[in-house]
Design an enzyme around this catalytic site. Structure first.
Site, PDB file in Angstrom:
ATOM      1  N   GLY A   6       0.698  -1.279  -0.031  1.00 50.19           N
ATOM      2  CA  GLY A   6      -0.122  -0.102   0.080  1.00 50.19           C
ATOM      3  C   GLY A   6       0.948   1.416  -0.116  1.00 50.19           C
ATOM      4  N   ARG A  79     -10.954   6.230   6.278  1.00 51.94           N
ATOM      5  CA  ARG A  79     -12.433   6.611   6.732  1.00 51.94           C
ATOM      6  C   ARG A  79     -12.341   8.231   6.130  1.00 51.94           C
ATOM      7  NH1 ARG A  79     -12.767   8.160  12.895  1.00 51.94           N
ATOM      8  NH2 ARG A  79     -10.464   8.389  13.445  1.00 51.94           N
ATOM      9  N   ARG A  85     -13.678   4.169  12.330  1.00 50.62           N
ATOM     10  CA  ARG A  85     -12.648   2.894  11.797  1.00 50.62           C
ATOM     11  C   ARG A  85     -13.223   1.770  11.444  1.00 50.62           C
ATOM     12  NH1 ARG A  85     -10.235   5.885  15.908  1.00 50.62           N
ATOM     13  NH2 ARG A  85      -8.329   7.102  15.393  1.00 50.62           N
ATOM     14  N   THR A 116      -3.491  -1.045   8.382  1.00 51.90           N
ATOM     15  CA  THR A 116      -4.978  -0.791   7.839  1.00 51.90           C
ATOM     16  C   THR A 116      -5.916  -0.859   8.814  1.00 51.90           C
ATOM     17  OG1 THR A 116      -4.095  -2.045   5.838  1.00 51.90           O
ATOM     18  CG2 THR A 116      -6.626  -1.909   6.098  1.00 51.90           C
ATOM     19  N   ASN A 117      -7.069   0.056   8.932  1.00 54.53           N
ATOM     20  CA  ASN A 117      -8.121   0.066   9.777  1.00 54.53           C
ATOM     21  C   ASN A 117      -9.344  -0.814   9.265  1.00 54.53           C
ATOM     22  OD1 ASN A 117      -7.552   1.470  12.201  1.00 54.53           O
ATOM     23  ND2 ASN A 117      -7.440   3.401  10.924  1.00 54.53           N
ATOM     24  N   HIS A 172      -8.035   0.358  19.231  1.00 57.13           N
ATOM     25  CA  HIS A 172      -7.699   1.555  18.451  1.00 57.13           C
ATOM     26  C   HIS A 172      -9.024   2.205  17.854  1.00 57.13           C
ATOM     27  CE1 HIS A 172      -5.497   4.357  16.222  1.00 57.13           C
ATOM     28  NE2 HIS A 172      -5.851   4.119  14.960  1.00 57.13           N
TER      29      HIS A 172
HETATM   30  P1  NAI Z   1      -4.900   5.827   0.727  1.00 55.75           P
HETATM   31  O1  NAI Z   1      -6.188   5.718  -0.155  1.00 55.75           O
HETATM   32  O2  NAI Z   1      -3.760   6.908   0.385  1.00 55.75           O
HETATM   33  O3  NAI Z   1      -3.558   4.589   0.318  1.00 55.75           O
HETATM   34  C1  NAI Z   1      -3.902   3.291   0.407  1.00 55.75           C
HETATM   35  C2  NAI Z   1      -3.500   2.573  -0.625  1.00 55.75           C
HETATM   36  O4  NAI Z   1      -3.429   1.052  -0.785  1.00 55.75           O
HETATM   37  C3  NAI Z   1      -3.676   2.960  -2.260  1.00 55.75           C
HETATM   38  O5  NAI Z   1      -2.545   3.442  -2.928  1.00 55.75           O
HETATM   39  C4  NAI Z   1      -4.272   1.664  -2.850  1.00 55.75           C
HETATM   40  O6  NAI Z   1      -4.105   1.643  -4.149  1.00 55.75           O
HETATM   41  C5  NAI Z   1      -3.605   0.676  -2.103  1.00 55.75           C
HETATM   42  N1  NAI Z   1      -4.099  -0.782  -2.138  1.00 55.75           N
HETATM   43  C6  NAI Z   1      -5.630  -1.009  -2.111  1.00 55.75           C
HETATM   44  N2  NAI Z   1      -5.706  -2.216  -2.263  1.00 55.75           N
HETATM   45  C7  NAI Z   1      -4.524  -2.839  -2.372  1.00 55.75           C
HETATM   46  C8  NAI Z   1      -4.141  -4.231  -2.503  1.00 55.75           C
HETATM   47  N3  NAI Z   1      -4.838  -5.251  -2.643  1.00 55.75           N
HETATM   48  N4  NAI Z   1      -2.879  -4.587  -2.522  1.00 55.75           N
HETATM   49  C9  NAI Z   1      -2.056  -3.480  -2.532  1.00 55.75           C
HETATM   50  N5  NAI Z   1      -2.319  -2.057  -2.306  1.00 55.75           N
HETATM   51  C10 NAI Z   1      -3.699  -1.887  -2.308  1.00 55.75           C
HETATM   52  O7  NAI Z   1      -4.970   5.647   2.179  1.00 55.75           O
HETATM   53  P2  NAI Z   1      -4.398   6.102   3.360  1.00 55.75           P
HETATM   54  O8  NAI Z   1      -4.555   7.204   3.846  1.00 55.75           O
HETATM   55  O9  NAI Z   1      -2.794   5.716   2.992  1.00 55.75           O
HETATM   56  O10 NAI Z   1      -4.925   4.961   4.452  1.00 55.75           O
HETATM   57  C11 NAI Z   1      -4.404   3.446   4.576  1.00 55.75           C
HETATM   58  C12 NAI Z   1      -5.048   2.999   5.701  1.00 55.75           C
HETATM   59  O11 NAI Z   1      -4.354   2.863   6.748  1.00 55.75           O
HETATM   60  C13 NAI Z   1      -6.453   3.001   5.917  1.00 55.75           C
HETATM   61  O12 NAI Z   1      -7.159   1.895   6.183  1.00 55.75           O
HETATM   62  C14 NAI Z   1      -6.468   3.859   7.037  1.00 55.75           C
HETATM   63  O13 NAI Z   1      -7.428   3.980   7.990  1.00 55.75           O
HETATM   64  C15 NAI Z   1      -5.103   3.082   7.696  1.00 55.75           C
HETATM   65  N6  NAI Z   1      -4.547   4.115   8.972  1.00 55.75           N
HETATM   66  C16 NAI Z   1      -4.484   3.441  10.123  1.00 55.75           C
HETATM   67  C17 NAI Z   1      -3.741   4.057  11.018  1.00 55.75           C
HETATM   68  C18 NAI Z   1      -3.660   3.383  12.349  1.00 55.75           C
HETATM   69  O14 NAI Z   1      -3.480   4.047  13.405  1.00 55.75           O
HETATM   70  N7  NAI Z   1      -3.703   1.981  12.328  1.00 55.75           N
HETATM   71  C19 NAI Z   1      -3.551   5.577  11.054  1.00 55.75           C
HETATM   72  C20 NAI Z   1      -3.863   6.163   9.735  1.00 55.75           C
HETATM   73  C21 NAI Z   1      -4.265   5.277   8.660  1.00 55.75           C
END
Ligand code: NAI
Length: 303
Positions: A6, A79, A85, A116-117, A172
Site C-alpha cells: 500500500g 475513513r 474505523r 490498515t483500519n 484503536h
Molecule cells: P490511501 O488511499 O492514500 O492509500 C491506500 C493505498 O492502498 C492505495 O494506494 C491503494 O491503491 C492501495 N491498495 C488498495 N488495495 C490494495 C491491495 N490489495 N494491495 C496493495 N495495495 C492496495 O489511504 P491511506 O490514507 O494511506 O490509509 C491507508 C490505511 O491506513 C487506511 O485503512 C487507514 O484507515 C489506515 N490508517 C491506520 C492508522 C492506524 O493508526 N492504524 C492511522 C492512519 C491510517
C-alpha cells in the site's frame, strides 16, 4: 528488506520516515500500476540527496515480497470524517486477506505489522490467514493514540514533549483507554499536575483528534508514520522497547482470542512480551467496551 504493501498517503509517508532513519532496504507494493515504482523512484532521489545508501524499489506484483524480513500493511480504504474505523471493515477485509495470503506464500518467515483500519480486527484477520504465531503479526494503534494524548497533555502542562510519557491501550477506535494513571512527567503522575476537568477534556480531545485531522486535511499521515517507524526500528534494531501494540490476547487482561492494544516489548522476535497492568474499575469498563465492539466486528468477518 522491509516491504510496505500500500503505497498511498500513509504507506509513502512510512517509507519516507524509514528512508530518513536508514533502517533497511525498502520495497513498496501497490495495486495501482506504476504507483509503487513512482514512489520508490522519488524516494531514491530524495535519499541520494541525504547520502542514504539504502535501496528503494517498487512493484505491483506480490511475488516481489520474496526476501522480505518485515512487511507493513497500510493498504486499503481510509475513513472520511463521517465514518468510524469499524465502518471500513467490509471494504478492507478483502484487501488484508489477499495481502496475508500472499505474505504466507512469498514471505513465510516475515514479521507483519498491520496499519490498515480497523487495525485490531485486521490484525486478527492477518493472523488467522497467515497462520503465523502472534509474536510475528501485530498492529499499530496504541502508540499513535499515546502520541496524540501526549500532544494534548504537553500543551496543557506547558512542558516539553520530552518530559511527558503517556500510555493509551485498548481498542484503536472509539473505546480507546487513555491511562492517565500510567502517564507522567518525568515520574510525576499527570494527575498531580492538572485538574480532573483538564484531564477529562484531554481524554476527550485525544479520542477526537484523528477525526479532527481527517476533517481538516483529509487523512492522518505524519503521526501514524512516526508511530510505525518507531515500531519498525524497535524490531529491526532489537530495542526491546515498551510500546502499546495490538496483539492477540491469550488470557492477558482477562481477554482471549481478539487483538487489542496492550503494552508490549518489541524486539527482533516481534512481540517478545506482554506487560499486564492492574486496571481500576473505570479503566476495566472502558477496556471491556472495546473488547465487546471488537468481538462483534470479528464475528461479522468471513474468515
Ligand atoms: P490511501 O488511499 O492514500 O492509500 C491506500 C493505498 O492502498 C492505495 O494506494 C491503494 O491503491 C492501495 N491498495 C488498495 N488495495 C490494495 C491491495 N490489495 N494491495 C496493495 N495495495 C492496495 O489511504 P491511506 O490514507 O494511506 O490509509 C491507508 C490505511 O491506513 C487506511 O485503512 C487507514 O484507515 C489506515 N490508517 C491506520 C492508522 C492506524 O493508526 N492504524 C492511522 C492512519 C491510517
Amino acid at each position: 528488506m522491509i516491504s510496505i504493501i500500500g503505497a498511498g498517503r500513509v504507506g509513502s509517508t512510512i517509507a519516507l520516515q524509514l528512508v530518513l532513519r536508514e533502517v533497511d532496504d525498502l520495497h513498496l507494493i501497490d495495486v495501482v500500476e506504476g504507483l509503487a515504482k513512482g514512489q520508490a523512484l522519488d524516494l531514491s532521489q530524495m535519499a541520494s540527496g541525504s547520502d542514504s545508501d539504502i535501496k528503494i524499489t517498487g512493484s505491483d506484483n506480490y511475488g516481489s515480497l520474496n526476501g522480505s524480513d518485515l512487511i507493513i500493511i497500510p493498504a486499503g480504504f481510509a475513513r472520511t470524517p463521517d465514518m468510524t474505523r469499524l465502518d471500513l471493515l467490509s471494504k478492507n477485509q478483502e484487501i488484508v486477506k489477499y495481502a496475508s495470503q500472499k505474505i504466507k506464500e512469498f514471505a513465510p518467515s516475515a514479521i507483519v505489522l498491520i496499519v490498515t483500519n480497523p487495525v485490531d480486527v485486521m490484525t486478527y484477520l492477518a493472523l488467522k490467514i497467515t497462520g503465523f504465531p502472534r509474536e510475528r503479526v501485530f498492529g499499530m494503534g496504541g502508540l499513535l493514540d499515546s502520541l496524540r494524548f501526549k500532544t494534548v497533555i504537553s500543551s496543557i502542562l506547558g512542558i516539553s514533549y520530552r518530559s511527558v510519557d503517556t500510555l493509551v491501550i485498548g481498542e484503536h477506535g472509539e473505546n480507546m483507554v487513555p491511562l492517565d494513571r500510567f502517564s507522567s512527567s518525568n515520574g510525576i503522575p499527570i494527575r498531580a499536575l492538572i485538574s480532573k476537568q483538564e484531564l477529562e477534556d484531554a481524554v476527550l480531545e485525544t479520542r477526537k483528534s484523528a477525526a479532527q485531522v481527517i476533517s481538516l486535511k483529509g487523512a492522518t499521515t505524519f503521526a501514524p508514520s512516526q508511530a510505525v517507524a518507531t515500531m519498525v526500528e524497535a524490531v529491526v534494531s532489537d530495542k526491546k522497547s515498551l510500546i502499546p501494540t495490538s496483539v492477540l490476547l491469550e488470557g492477558e487482561f482477562g481477554v482471549s482470542d481478539i487483538c487489542m492494544g496492550v503494552p508490549a516489548i518489541l524486539g527482533t522476535g516481534g512481540v517478545e512480551r506482554i506487560i499486564e497492568l492492574e486496571l481500576d474499575v473505570s479503566e476495566r469498563e472502558q477496556f471491556a467496551k472495546g473488547q465487546a465492539s471488537l468481538i462483534k466486528a470479528i464475528g461479522e468477518m468471513a474468515i
